[in-house]
Write an enzyme that holds these catalytic residues in place. Structure first.
Site, PDB file in Angstrom:
ATOM      1  N   ARG A   1       0.844  -1.203   0.000  1.00 25.07           N
ATOM      2  CA  ARG A   1       0.000   0.000   0.000  1.00 25.07           C
ATOM      3  C   ARG A   1       0.877   1.251   0.000  1.00 25.07           C
ATOM      4  NH1 ARG A   1      -3.658   0.888   4.453  1.00 25.07           N
ATOM      5  NH2 ARG A   1      -2.243  -0.199   5.859  1.00 25.07           N
ATOM      6  N   GLY A   2       0.280   2.367  -0.359  1.00 26.83           N
ATOM      7  CA  GLY A   2       0.930   3.667  -0.220  1.00 26.83           C
ATOM      8  C   GLY A   2       2.261   3.777  -0.952  1.00 26.83           C
ATOM      9  N   ILE A   3       3.213   4.425  -0.307  1.00 27.17           N
ATOM     10  CA  ILE A   3       4.532   4.619  -0.915  1.00 27.17           C
ATOM     11  C   ILE A   3       5.174   3.264  -1.214  1.00 27.17           C
ATOM     12  CG2 ILE A   3       6.887   5.440  -0.441  1.00 27.17           C
ATOM     13  CD1 ILE A   3       5.657   7.783   1.116  1.00 27.17           C
TER      14      ILE A   3
ATOM     15  N   ALA B   1       8.005  -0.012   5.950  1.00 29.85           N
ATOM     16  CA  ALA B   1       6.831  -0.160   6.820  1.00 29.85           C
ATOM     17  C   ALA B   1       6.852   0.897   7.919  1.00 29.85           C
ATOM     18  CB  ALA B   1       6.815  -1.554   7.442  1.00 29.85           C
TER      19      ALA B   1
ATOM     20  N   ILE C   1       4.132   3.407  10.730  1.00 32.80           N
ATOM     21  CA  ILE C   1       2.807   3.782  11.226  1.00 32.80           C
ATOM     22  C   ILE C   1       2.882   5.127  11.933  1.00 32.80           C
ATOM     23  CG2 ILE C   1       2.026   1.389  11.525  1.00 32.80           C
ATOM     24  CD1 ILE C   1       2.581   1.748  14.578  1.00 32.80           C
TER      25      ILE C   1
ATOM     26  N   ASP D   1      -0.391   9.691  16.107  1.00 36.05           N
ATOM     27  CA  ASP D   1      -0.171  11.102  16.429  1.00 36.05           C
ATOM     28  C   ASP D   1      -0.977  11.552  17.653  1.00 36.05           C
ATOM     29  OD1 ASP D   1       1.305  11.048  14.110  1.00 36.05           O
ATOM     30  OD2 ASP D   1      -0.010  12.365  12.956  1.00 36.05           O
TER      31      ASP D   1
ATOM     32  N   GLN E   1       7.807  17.360  14.308  1.00 32.64           N
ATOM     33  CA  GLN E   1       6.440  17.701  13.906  1.00 32.64           C
ATOM     34  C   GLN E   1       5.531  17.718  15.127  1.00 32.64           C
ATOM     35  OE1 GLN E   1       4.837  18.809  11.251  1.00 32.64           O
ATOM     36  NE2 GLN E   1       2.859  18.624  12.285  1.00 32.64           N
TER      37      GLN E   1
ATOM     38  N   TYR F   1       6.864   9.508  16.298  1.00 34.31           N
ATOM     39  CA  TYR F   1       7.195   9.276  14.880  1.00 34.31           C
ATOM     40  C   TYR F   1       8.498   9.980  14.491  1.00 34.31           C
ATOM     41  CZ  TYR F   1       6.169   9.141   9.793  1.00 34.31           C
ATOM     42  OH  TYR F   1       6.211   8.945   8.425  1.00 34.31           O
TER      43      TYR F   1
HETATM   44  N1  CAA Z   1       1.043  23.249  14.729  1.00 34.36           N
HETATM   45  C1  CAA Z   1       0.574  23.997  15.753  1.00 34.36           C
HETATM   46  N2  CAA Z   1      -0.577  23.702  16.372  1.00 34.36           N
HETATM   47  C2  CAA Z   1      -1.250  22.631  15.976  1.00 34.36           C
HETATM   48  C3  CAA Z   1      -0.799  21.816  14.927  1.00 34.36           C
HETATM   49  C4  CAA Z   1       0.382  22.171  14.305  1.00 34.36           C
HETATM   50  N3  CAA Z   1       0.866  21.478  13.301  1.00 34.36           N
HETATM   51  N4  CAA Z   1      -1.694  20.815  14.769  1.00 34.36           N
HETATM   52  C5  CAA Z   1      -2.658  20.998  15.679  1.00 34.36           C
HETATM   53  N5  CAA Z   1      -2.400  22.110  16.400  1.00 34.36           N
HETATM   54  C6  CAA Z   1      -3.158  22.683  17.476  1.00 34.36           C
HETATM   55  C7  CAA Z   1      -4.650  22.578  17.245  1.00 34.36           C
HETATM   56  O1  CAA Z   1      -5.082  23.653  16.439  1.00 34.36           O
HETATM   57  C8  CAA Z   1      -5.180  22.640  18.660  1.00 34.36           C
HETATM   58  O2  CAA Z   1      -5.145  23.977  19.095  1.00 34.36           O
HETATM   59  P1  CAA Z   1      -6.319  24.600  19.982  1.00 34.36           P
HETATM   60  O3  CAA Z   1      -6.386  23.760  21.225  1.00 34.36           O
HETATM   61  O4  CAA Z   1      -5.886  26.002  20.254  1.00 34.36           O
HETATM   62  O5  CAA Z   1      -7.531  24.481  19.136  1.00 34.36           O
HETATM   63  C9  CAA Z   1      -4.122  21.874  19.447  1.00 34.36           C
HETATM   64  O6  CAA Z   1      -2.936  21.953  18.654  1.00 34.36           O
HETATM   65  C10 CAA Z   1      -4.388  20.388  19.610  1.00 34.36           C
HETATM   66  O7  CAA Z   1      -5.686  20.230  19.781  1.00 34.36           O
HETATM   67  P2  CAA Z   1      -6.368  18.924  20.375  1.00 34.36           P
HETATM   68  O8  CAA Z   1      -6.139  18.814  21.821  1.00 34.36           O
HETATM   69  O9  CAA Z   1      -7.766  18.953  19.887  1.00 34.36           O
HETATM   70  O10 CAA Z   1      -5.527  17.773  19.670  1.00 34.36           O
HETATM   71  P3  CAA Z   1      -5.969  16.312  19.442  1.00 34.36           P
HETATM   72  O11 CAA Z   1      -5.673  15.515  20.670  1.00 34.36           O
HETATM   73  O12 CAA Z   1      -7.350  16.239  18.892  1.00 34.36           O
HETATM   74  O13 CAA Z   1      -4.950  15.908  18.330  1.00 34.36           O
HETATM   75  C11 CAA Z   1      -3.891  16.019  16.196  1.00 34.36           C
HETATM   76  C12 CAA Z   1      -5.093  16.406  17.024  1.00 34.36           C
HETATM   77  C13 CAA Z   1      -3.617  14.510  16.314  1.00 34.36           C
HETATM   78  C14 CAA Z   1      -2.671  16.760  16.687  1.00 34.36           C
HETATM   79  C15 CAA Z   1      -4.257  16.410  14.767  1.00 34.36           C
HETATM   80  O14 CAA Z   1      -4.309  17.809  14.704  1.00 34.36           O
HETATM   81  C16 CAA Z   1      -3.269  15.934  13.739  1.00 34.36           C
HETATM   82  O15 CAA Z   1      -3.377  14.800  13.284  1.00 34.36           O
HETATM   83  N6  CAA Z   1      -2.323  16.790  13.328  1.00 34.36           N
HETATM   84  C17 CAA Z   1      -1.403  16.465  12.250  1.00 34.36           C
HETATM   85  C18 CAA Z   1      -0.119  15.873  12.728  1.00 34.36           C
HETATM   86  C19 CAA Z   1       0.723  15.581  11.541  1.00 34.36           C
HETATM   87  O16 CAA Z   1       1.130  16.446  10.793  1.00 34.36           O
HETATM   88  N7  CAA Z   1       0.995  14.292  11.306  1.00 34.36           N
HETATM   89  C20 CAA Z   1       1.692  13.899  10.112  1.00 34.36           C
HETATM   90  C21 CAA Z   1       1.007  12.685   9.557  1.00 34.36           C
HETATM   91  S1  CAA Z   1       1.582  12.283   7.931  1.00 34.36           S
HETATM   92  C22 CAA Z   1       3.058  11.557   8.189  1.00 34.36           C
HETATM   93  O17 CAA Z   1       3.497  11.354   9.268  1.00 34.36           O
HETATM   94  C23 CAA Z   1       3.816  11.171   6.969  1.00 34.36           C
HETATM   95  C24 CAA Z   1       5.107  11.853   6.894  1.00 34.36           C
HETATM   96  O18 CAA Z   1       6.148  11.231   7.121  1.00 34.36           O
HETATM   97  C25 CAA Z   1       5.159  13.259   6.476  1.00 34.36           C
END
Ligand code: CAA
Length: 240
Positions: A12-14, A83, A85, A88, A141, A147
């Protein structure tokens, strides 16, 4: 000579794009997957590439699985440790379980995948170890302490293996994808994803094939002197 490649998380994916690219380039390819039988079956049906099921986080399962692959399709010349996961969560909410699951798959999983293959590569005086790290291992991040730690650790593995393998004709390199259009990135809440894309100078997500082509180059004989390096493919989001 037709070389053999193993891609973990390759259905899957990449990982799927990497397996297909290597297959198209004439390698014999096998993939591993952890749990999604349906996706693996569909992948094998589409490509003819054999998929093997094991948990890369478990050393005994990995060693047994690799022995089976090598018995069935031959010694592995190229291993792509892909692989990975995500679990977050902001650090104050991250549980020890979320930490451990990501460490087991993304970091220990690389050890468990490469370690059983390494002695054969040394004996045959050829090998390609390619680890899929991440831009988030380079820059950190929000919500990815687990991660980012593993993906940074993967770069340490590669740089060390490069020094150990160089005399034996083995190279070890990493590819650091930026945000790529896969299920993993699509699982990020839409608003957050849009804000991330707005920070990518290319103005878009990458395509899995753009990572696959980096891997194919590192796997090729042309890349023999590239060892311990990192290719960043992230649309100018970050410069390591
Ligand atoms: N920078 C700054 N602030 C952020 C942020 C960021 N990147 N992402 C979320 N926030 C903030 C939210 O806006 C929120 O602020 P408020 O409380 O003021 O509204 C706070 O941080 C977190 O809020 P929650 O308590 O509601 O957080 P949650 O427990 O619901 O978690 C989360 C939410 C899991 C962090 C979700 O926002 C998320 O998935 N963020 C993305 C994380 C990310 O970029 N992951 C990468 C995945 S892809 C990957 O990993 C592949 C790769 O190699 C690139």
């Amino acid at each position: 000579m037709k070389r053999t490649a193993l891609v973990t998380g390759g259905s899957r994916g990449i990982g799927a794009a990497i397996s297909k690219e290597l297959w198209q380039k004439g390698y014999t390819v096998a993939v591993t997957y952890a749990g999604n039988d349906e996706a693996a079956a569909a992948f094998t049906k589409e490509t003819g590439i054999k998929a093997y099921k094991w948990n890369v986080g478990n050393y005994e399962e990995s060693a047994a699985g690799i022995a089976k692959v090598e018995a069935e399709i031959g010694p592995i010349d190229i291993v792509v440790a892909n692989a990975g996961i995500t679990r977050d969560a902001p650090f104050h909410k991250m549980t020890p379980q979320q930490w451990q699951e990501v460490i087991d798959t993304n970091l220990t999983g690389v050890f468990n995948t490469v370690h059983p293959i390494w002695p054969g590569m040394r004996e045959r005086k050829f090998g390609r170890v390619i680890v899929i790290s991440s831009v988030n291992g380079q820059k950190g991040q929000f919500a990815q302490v687990n991660y980012a730690a593993t993906k940074a650790g993967d770069l340490g593995i590669v740089k060390s293996l490069a020094q150990e393998g160089a005399r034996a004709g083995i190279t070890a390199n990493a590819v650091c994808p930026g945000y790529i259009a896969t299920e993993m990135v699509m699982a990020v809440p839409e608003k957050v994803r849009e804000s991330i894309i707005s920070q990518i100078p290319a103005g878009r997500l990458g395509e899995p094939e753009e990572i696959a082509r980096c891997v194919a180059f590192l796997a090729s004989d042309d890349a023999q002197f590239i060892n311990g390096s990192t290719i960043s493919a992230n649309g100018a989001q970050f410069f390591a």
